[in-house]
Design an enzyme around this catalytic site. Structure first.
Site, PDB file in Angstrom:
ATOM      1  CB  SER A 178      -0.867  -0.015   1.260  1.00 34.72           C
ATOM      2  OG  SER A 178      -1.411   1.259   1.504  1.00 34.72           O
ATOM      3  CE1 TYR A 186      -3.929  -2.777   5.308  1.00 28.48           C
ATOM      4  CE2 TYR A 186      -3.507  -0.417   5.244  1.00 28.48           C
ATOM      5  CZ  TYR A 186      -3.708  -1.614   4.590  1.00 28.48           C
ATOM      6  OH  TYR A 186      -3.677  -1.649   3.217  1.00 28.48           O
ATOM      7  CE  LYS A 192      -1.427  -4.891   3.229  1.00 29.94           C
ATOM      8  NZ  LYS A 192      -1.592  -6.203   2.586  1.00 29.94           N
TER       9      LYS A 192
HETATM   10  C1  UD1 Z   1      -7.152   4.161   3.709  1.00 24.80           C
HETATM   11  C2  UD1 Z   1      -5.924   3.848   4.522  1.00 24.80           C
HETATM   12  C3  UD1 Z   1      -4.942   3.092   3.667  1.00 24.80           C
HETATM   13  C4  UD1 Z   1      -5.582   1.842   3.121  1.00 24.80           C
HETATM   14  C5  UD1 Z   1      -6.827   2.215   2.339  1.00 24.80           C
HETATM   15  C6  UD1 Z   1      -7.556   0.993   1.832  1.00 24.80           C
HETATM   16  C7  UD1 Z   1      -5.706   5.666   6.183  1.00 24.80           C
HETATM   17  C8  UD1 Z   1      -4.876   6.805   6.627  1.00 24.80           C
HETATM   18  N1  UD1 Z   1      -5.326   5.055   5.051  1.00 24.80           N
HETATM   19  O1  UD1 Z   1      -6.743   5.048   2.666  1.00 24.80           O
HETATM   20  O2  UD1 Z   1      -3.820   2.746   4.449  1.00 24.80           O
HETATM   21  O3  UD1 Z   1      -4.669   1.148   2.306  1.00 24.80           O
HETATM   22  O4  UD1 Z   1      -7.703   2.985   3.169  1.00 24.80           O
HETATM   23  O5  UD1 Z   1      -8.383   0.429   2.783  1.00 24.80           O
HETATM   24  O6  UD1 Z   1      -6.676   5.318   6.785  1.00 24.80           O
HETATM   25  N2  UD1 Z   1     -13.113  10.433   3.569  1.00 24.80           N
HETATM   26  C9  UD1 Z   1     -14.140  11.280   3.917  1.00 24.80           C
HETATM   27  N3  UD1 Z   1     -15.315  10.745   4.358  1.00 24.80           N
HETATM   28  C10 UD1 Z   1     -15.501   9.386   4.478  1.00 24.80           C
HETATM   29  C11 UD1 Z   1     -14.443   8.523   4.106  1.00 24.80           C
HETATM   30  C12 UD1 Z   1     -13.265   9.089   3.683  1.00 24.80           C
HETATM   31  O7  UD1 Z   1     -14.002  12.506   3.830  1.00 24.80           O
HETATM   32  O8  UD1 Z   1     -16.584   8.968   4.900  1.00 24.80           O
HETATM   33  C13 UD1 Z   1     -11.861  10.995   3.073  1.00 24.80           C
HETATM   34  C14 UD1 Z   1     -10.663  10.651   3.932  1.00 24.80           C
HETATM   35  O9  UD1 Z   1     -10.500  11.597   4.949  1.00 24.80           O
HETATM   36  C15 UD1 Z   1      -9.545  10.691   2.900  1.00 24.80           C
HETATM   37  C16 UD1 Z   1     -10.220  10.265   1.594  1.00 24.80           C
HETATM   38  O10 UD1 Z   1     -11.605  10.449   1.807  1.00 24.80           O
HETATM   39  O11 UD1 Z   1      -9.081  11.982   2.769  1.00 24.80           O
HETATM   40  C17 UD1 Z   1      -9.960   8.821   1.235  1.00 24.80           C
HETATM   41  O12 UD1 Z   1     -10.266   8.015   2.359  1.00 24.80           O
HETATM   42  P1  UD1 Z   1     -10.319   6.430   2.299  1.00 24.80           P
HETATM   43  O13 UD1 Z   1     -11.187   5.980   1.194  1.00 24.80           O
HETATM   44  O14 UD1 Z   1     -10.619   5.919   3.657  1.00 24.80           O
HETATM   45  O15 UD1 Z   1      -8.843   6.037   1.866  1.00 24.80           O
HETATM   46  P2  UD1 Z   1      -7.427   6.436   2.509  1.00 24.80           P
HETATM   47  O16 UD1 Z   1      -7.581   7.067   3.815  1.00 24.80           O
HETATM   48  O17 UD1 Z   1      -6.678   7.171   1.467  1.00 24.80           O
END
Ligand code: UD1
Length: 337
Positions: free
Chosen positions: A125, A150, A154
């Site tokens: 990742s 997590y 990795k």
């Molecule tokens: C997350 C994990 C990453 C993992 C990946 C796959 C973290 C810091 N990283 O990535 O290690 O490999 O998931 O499972 O947790 N967001 C919102 N509202 C929501 C959900 C997300 O605003 O309800 C935003 C988050 O703040 C982020 C972006 O959307 O900025 C992407 O979030 P997400 O899909 O959870 O992925 P990552 O955080 O990039």
């Protein structure tokens, strides 16, 4: 036909990879105990691939199970997806994460050694880059202390593989794929992401909120140092990510002298959370109900891939746009309801 063992092959990225493997003339064999996937996925895979995919309903974090699978087949390569992946849960249950994610890799490579199977594609990742200075990361960008157990699993798995190969005693050949943010679903809408309970990731939350399964979407943080104040990610269609595994296997099987490679798998484009929401609304002609809330602890401000290495070395490129991915994600969600 070359047989490829796919651990976690009924899961989100695993199932899309099964389709790509069959398309490219491989015979995938799944090992998956369905603790985080659904059995109907197998029927869908059989339908999509017009074949009868062999599946072992077994835990791959078990040496006897692995021994059985390797003994009963003539495996040429392995793609190891099976792992826990919920960041928040990993903070609550770190030992479970280390035991499952690191334990299964160790048992797998032991079994591979025993059965003289050398080719391994490992799911890693972009979380291993931590919070990068400029947002864009190449494979040689600095690795940083992961924010969660997590992420740490990795990095530990990466280190174990790298070290074993550097010691020069093992015949293992490894490609590590560092995924950015996989989204979307198969264009047929027959397979896609199936989060258990409340989704942690952005796109499944969006689609479930849009279909009425969840309430309002919360956007975590509006004061990041980015053009619109929301985090930037590299969202990649899951089928394109899946295809990168097939290209990796091709390379492992073709290049006799390849021992260890790392590839970023992303699109090379940074897209903000707000931009993604807007695109989802546009391509699907839907209005989302969302609000800003506090930052989510542990979130990285800005990260996207320098994808030049994988493009040049694996002759891989994305077939789908982010718009396609958001359309396919929505088609999939609707098909579930
Ligand atoms: C997350 C994990 C990453 C993992 C990946 C796959 C973290 C810091 N990283 O990535 O290690 O490999 O998931 O499972 O947790 N967001 C919102 N509202 C929501 C959900 C997300 O605003 O309800 C935003 C988050 O703040 C982020 C972006 O959307 O900025 C992407 O979030 P997400 O899909 O959870 O992925 P990552 O955080 O990039």
């Amino acid at each position: 036909m070359r047989q490829i063992l796919v651990t976690g092959g009924a899961g989100y990225i695993g199932s899309h990879t099964i389709v790509e493997l069959v398309k490219s003339g491989f015979e995938p064999i799944i090992i998956d105990d369905f603790r985080n996937s659904e059995r109907f996925v197998l029927d869908r895979l059989n339908k999509l691939t017009q074949s009868n995919i062999k599946c072992y309903d077994l835990d791959c974090n078990n040496s006897q199970n692995l021994d059985q699978v390797f003994s009963e087949n003539r495996i040429d390569g392995v793609i190891h997806f099976a792992a826990y992946k919920a960041v928040g849960e990993s903070v609550e249950k770190p030992i479970l994460y280390y035991e499952n994610n690191v334990g299964s890799l160790l048992k797998l490579i032991q079994a591979m050694e025993k059965h003289q199977v050398n080719n391994l594609v490992f799911s890693s990742s972009c979380t291993v880059y931590g919070e990068p200075d400029s947002g864009v990361v190449s494979e040689s960008s600095p690795i940083s202390q992961p924010m969660s157990p997590y992420g740490h699993t990795k990095l530990i798995c990466e280190d174990i593989l790298k070290n074993i190969i550097a010691l020069g005693e093992s015949s293992l050949k490894v490609i590590l794929l560092r995924y950015f943010n996989p989204i979307g679903a198969h264009e047929s809408a027959l397979i896609g992401e199936l989060p258990l309970g409340k989704p942690n990731n952005l796109v499944p939350f969006i689609t479930q909120s849009a279909v009425g399964k969840r309430g309002q979407l919360q956007v975590f943080g509006k004061d990041y140092d980015t053009p619109d104040g929301t985090c930037i990610r590299d969202f990649i269609h899951v089928s394109d990510l899946a295809n990168a595994h097939v290209k990796s296997l091709d390379q492992l099987l073709e290049k006799r002298d390849l021992r260890f490679e790392v590839y970023n798998v992303g699109t090379g484009n940074g897209v903000s959370v707000l931009e993604l929401i807007q695109k989802f609304e546009e391509v699907n002609n839907i209005k989302l109900n969302w609000e800003f809330t506090e930052r989510r602890p542990g979130d990285v401000e800005k990260i996207y891939a320098d994808d030049s290495k994988i493009k040049n070395s694996l002759n891989w490129s994305c077939k789908f746009s982010i718009e396609d991915a958001l359309k396919h994600a929505w088609n999939w969600e609707k098909s579930l309801n």
